[in-house]
Each structure stands twice: as C-alpha cells, then as structure tokens.
Design an enzyme around this catalytic site. Structure first.
Site, PDB file in Angstrom:
ATOM      1  N   LYS A  78       3.638   1.292  -4.042  1.00 53.92           N
ATOM      2  CA  LYS A  78       3.105   0.518  -5.172  1.00 53.92           C
ATOM      3  C   LYS A  78       3.956   0.624  -6.446  1.00 53.92           C
ATOM      4  CE  LYS A  78      -1.587   0.209  -3.608  1.00 53.92           C
ATOM      5  NZ  LYS A  78      -2.987   0.525  -3.772  1.00 53.92           N
ATOM      6  N   TYR A 128     -11.049   3.922   2.996  1.00 55.70           N
ATOM      7  CA  TYR A 128     -12.015   3.100   3.720  1.00 55.70           C
ATOM      8  C   TYR A 128     -11.997   3.345   5.227  1.00 55.70           C
ATOM      9  CZ  TYR A 128      -7.797   0.237   4.143  1.00 55.70           C
ATOM     10  OH  TYR A 128      -6.518  -0.180   4.367  1.00 55.70           O
ATOM     11  N   ALA A 185      -3.679  10.905  -9.002  1.00 59.71           N
ATOM     12  CA  ALA A 185      -2.979  10.217 -10.090  1.00 59.71           C
ATOM     13  C   ALA A 185      -1.859   9.347  -9.524  1.00 59.71           C
ATOM     14  CB  ALA A 185      -2.428  11.241 -11.084  1.00 59.71           C
ATOM     15  N   GLY A 186      -2.105   8.767  -8.338  1.00 58.54           N
ATOM     16  CA  GLY A 186      -1.098   7.917  -7.696  1.00 58.54           C
ATOM     17  C   GLY A 186      -1.265   6.458  -8.098  1.00 58.54           C
ATOM     18  N   THR A 200       0.838  -1.195   0.000  1.00 58.41           N
ATOM     19  CA  THR A 200       0.000   0.000   0.000  1.00 58.41           C
ATOM     20  C   THR A 200       0.874   1.246   0.000  1.00 58.41           C
ATOM     21  OG1 THR A 200      -1.927   1.067   0.995  1.00 58.41           O
ATOM     22  CG2 THR A 200      -0.399   0.038   2.530  1.00 58.41           C
TER      23      THR A 200
END
Ligand code: NAP
Length: 481
Positions: free
Chosen positions: A282, A431, A343-344, A278
């Site tokens: 990434k 989340y 935009a990651g 995460t």
C-alpha cells in the site's frame, strides 16, 4: 476450455467427479497413472462412461505423475488405452513412441506433446515450445513459477508464438493468475481439479463461476488485486459477481506479487485497467502513481489504482470502508475514544478516518517509531504494543489492524493482555477468519463486534465504482462468511 484433471484411484471416482463438475467443464483428463492396477487395465472404457472429450495421460513420476513401472510397460498401457475413444493423448516431449503416435493418428486422436519443468521457467522456453509444435500436434508446457518475473515471461509467450496451437500452464502459487487468464497466454485450455492434482490448480467451479475463465476473450478488461499473500482475498468474489451482474466483459484476478515493478510491467503487457492493493504494497505502490486523491496524499497509503490517460491514479477506499460500519455509533457519540492496534497501511486510513470524525485515538504498535510517526501526523497518542494492558477498559472502540490473527496466524491475538470491560465495540479488520482470536475474547466479555468483512465489502463497492463508473449492484447479497 476448462479441463478437469482426474487424479483418482478408481474409474468410478473419476466418473463421479466428472458428473459433479459437468456444468463447469468442456473436457477432462484421465490420469491413468493415478488409477489402481485393476482400473488401469479397464481405463480404455472410460471415454464411453462420460459425455465429454477425454485426454489420455500416463504421467511418469519424474514429470509429477504417479507412474513408476518401466517405459516398455507404460507404452503397452498407452496402446491398450487407445482402444478406447479418447480425444487426445499426452506424450512427453523427450519420448519417442512410434507405435503410440501411429495408433493415435489412425484413430484420429490428437497428440499433445508435453514438457514439464518443476524447477522453473527455462531461459529458452519460447524456442522449446516452438520446437514441440514442429513435431506436429499441440505443444504443452507445464512450468513451476518461482517469482512474478516468471509470470511475466509466461504472458509474453503469446507475443512470441501467436500462431502456435499450445497449452501453457504456470504451476505453483504465482501461477494462479495464469490459470485464470489462460486465454492471454494463447493456451487453448486450462486445467482444474477437485483435489489440486497439480500445485496452484483451482476447482472447475471457481474457474467457471467466479472467474468465468472460459468466457475471457481479447476484449475482456482485466482488473485484479496485488498482494503477498493474496490467495485469502474475498475481493475476486465481490468484483466478479458485480461485473457479471452489470454484464461487463471483465475479470478480476488475484496476482501474487514479489516484485511490484514486474507487476507494473505486466499491467502494460495485459493493459490491466485497475487493481486493488493489499499487504504489503500500500505504500510501495505510491512511487508508481502519476496522480493521487486528497485522501491518498493525506493518509500516505493507497489501496486502489486505476488507469487514467497516460498514468496510474491512486485512490483510498479503506477510509470509507472502515468508517461505514461504526459511523452510527460515532455520530451518536457512543464512540468518543479508540485504541488502534497497528500502524501499517490500513491503520493509516483508519486513524485518519477516526480523527476526521473527532474521535480521540491512541495508537499501539510493535515498532514504536511507526506508531510515533502516525501519531504525529494525526495529533494523537501512541505507545508500544507491549504496554497494551495499561489501556484496558479505557476506550469505547478497540480496532485490530495487524495481520496477526489472519490465516495462517489464527492462533495469534495481538491484544493479548488487554482486559475488555464488555462495553467496548471491538473491530477486527482481518476478515479471514471472520471470528479471530481477538474477537472471540471480546465476545466472551460481552463487547459489540464489528467484522473485517463489513469493511471489505464497503471498500470493495467503492472500488467497483472507481473501476467501472457504475454503482455496485444492489441485487447482490455478499455473504460475509
Ligand atoms: P501492513 O502495512 O504491512 O501493516 C502491518 C501492521 O501490523 C504493522 O503495524 C505491523 O507492525 C503490524 N504487525 C504485523 N505482524 C504483527 C504481529 N505478529 N504482531 C503485532 N503487530 C504486527 O499491512 P496492512 O496493509 O495495514 O494490512 C493489515 C491487515 O489488515 C491485513 O491482514 C489485511 O488483510 C487487513 N486489511 C483488511 C481490510 C478490510 O477491508 N477488511 C482492508 C485493509 C487491510 P510493525 O510496524 O511492527 O511491523
């Protein structure tokens, strides 16, 4: 063994803490230094009030405890307490307590010789542990971990000191993985507490119910998640429940990482079988992989790594996880256009998924160049996030993919300035919390909401398949909260 640390003002509170946690623990540690003066006097009674072995500890302030009176009085207190039936007594490494040791030996109480270092891991830690063990009893070290390299040092203790009976604790956020995987440190126990008595401590229920830490043995397969931050992750709940249900001797652990190379080194030491990736790794992880799937190649971002013969293989399950909750609306043409904020790494998978299904996409990002790069790769429009108001009421779907809005940034909304028509589907991939500021605004306008937890659960199930080769058990109902 899971040991519950009791750092309360009264004996009654300690007893009720043990009762509440009884099903999760094997022993407890009475921190007499935290007790009020009146209850310190009757601390010797405590072992007769609970049905687990008890460690007696009177920790000094300089070692992270609460005892500030003289050494003479501390020694008197220890001697008085030893009238009770304690199973262990904790004695600091630099203190000579001849009569305390003698009384403990007479009564068959095991001695723990402890060393605390809140500044970091001493360079000669292996010889320090060895020297402690030579004094007789159990050697105990509690060390504050300042980086992932310190984690690596701790996990190598067992290679160096295999036959030594010891307790090894890594304190602080980097130490959480060491508290769960204490078996691999060669530590005979791990500490838990109801009120985080030491930095990074987990609750006994978490250690037992989520991680089954006391069941971990040499054959346990290790999986995990690397990230920074990582403590908010729900993935340990998803995977550990799955392992338990299919009866797989495996554990899934959060690794707070500041140096990905150091993590790969640990992955070899512990023979880690696979891990989730995460924020912010990434992309960085790609250079460590020997093999990647078509999705990873095309998306340029990887969220799942598995060990295959001779190398690491990268997979991307974010793509499928993201699309699953909106697929019916895409297939029914309710969604034909989308605004993607960010935009990651996650956004790359999302934009690629939407484009694959023929959805027209506009990317808005804080750093314009990153939006431009991603837009070029996927043949779509882009703009600066500062211009978001221009796009109000123009799309069917608006997706929030930045960490803005996630704990501890709950007050942020990167879509500030966007006016919802109420007809959009608003999807936030954050989340925690479930209802971000972005989703609260969208709900007020009457939008349909999609939650990050939906994506997380879907992508987690696919990771589980990649890790174990089994479908995620259908019997598990994952609580999206
Ligand atoms: P990442 O690769 O670091 O990308 C972060 C993106 O957010 C970049 O575009 C960055 O813009 C932007 N950003 C960061 N802070 C911002 C701010 N304060 N205001 C505006 N834009 C900001 O991270 P990632 O891996 O894509 O993860 C992003 C988030 O998605 C995390 O919260 C992660 O937990 C969540 N996520 C959820 C799931 C799920 O299953 N639900 C899956 C993956 C990720 P710049 O380019 O300007 O730096």
């Amino acid at each position: 063994m899971i040991c519950l640390t009791l750092a309360h003002k009264t004996i009654d509170e300690c007893v009720s803490d043990v009762r509440m946690n009884r099903q999760y623990i094997d022993l407890c540690e009475l921190r007499v230094d935290f007790l009020c003066d009146k209850d310190r006097e009757r601390a010797y009674l405590f072992p007769s009030l609970v049905d687990v072995p008890v460690i007696l500890t009177v920790r000094r302030k300089e070692d992270g405890g609460a005892y500030s009176a003289s050494e003479k009085r501390r020694k008197e207190l220890l001697l008085r307490c030893l009238d009770g039936d304690f199973a262990y007594v904790d004695i600091e490494s630099d203190i000579k307590k001849g009569d305390v040791e003698e009384k403990a030996k007479q009564k068959g109480v095991k001695i723990i010789r402890s060393l605390h270092d809140f500044s970091g891991v001493p360079s000669d830690i292996y010889s320090k542990i060895y020297n402690l063990s030579q004094k007789g009893g159990i050697a105990k070290v509690c060390l504050y971990l300042n980086s992932f390299s310190d984690v690596l040092t701790l996990f190598r203790i067992q290679e160096e000191l295999k036959g030594v009976e010891k307790i090894v604790i890594g304190m602080g956020p980097y130490g959480v993985c060491t508290r769960i995987l204490y078996h691999f440190l060669g530590s005979i126990l791990t500490f838990a507490s109801s009120n985080e008595a030491a930095p990074g401590q987990l609750s006994a229920a978490e250690l037992k119910r989520i991680y089954r830490a006391d069941k971990i043995n040499d054959r346990t397969a290790i999986y995990g998640i690397i990230g920074n931050p990582v403590s908010h992750s729900f993935s340990p709940v998803i995977h550990n429940q799955g392992f338990k249900t299919i009866n797989y001797n495996a554990v899934y652990v959060p690794f707070l990482v500041d140096n990905i190379r150091a993590f790969f080194s640990l992955a070899e030491t512990l023979k880690i079988r696979g891990f989730s990736v995460t924020i912010p790794f990434k992309n960085e992880v790609l250079s460590f992989l020997g093999n990647v799937t078509r999705e990873v190649k095309q998306i340029g971002s990887c969220n799942t790594v598995v060990r295959v013969p001779g190398m690491w293989k990268g997979i991307n399950t974010d793509y499928y996880g993201f699309i699953a909750p909106v697929l019916p609306e895409i297939e029914s043409s309710r969604i034909k256009s989308a605004l993607v904020i960010g935009a990651g790494g996650a956004s790359k998978a999302i934009v690629w998924a939407l484009r694959n299904y023929g959805v027209k996409v506009i990317i808005l990002n804080r750093t314009l160049e990153r939006a431009e790069d991603l837009a070029r790769m996927n043949f779509c429009q882009y703009d600066s996030l500062d211009n978001i108001s221009k796009y109000s009421k123009t799309v069917d779907l608006i997706v929030q993919t930045t960490p803005s809005g996630m704990v501890p940034y709950e007050d942020e909304n990167p879509a500030e300035g966007y006016v919802f028509s109420g007809n959009e589907i608003a999807y936030d991939i954050v989340y925690k919390p479930k209802m971000t500021k972005f989703l609260i605004e969208a709900e007020k306008a009457g939008c349909t909401l999609k939650f990050g937890s939906q994506m997380l659960i879907e992508q987690g199930k696919l990771q589980f398949e990649a890790f174990t080769g089994y479908h995620y058990p259908q019997s598990i109902i994952l609580d999206e909260e």
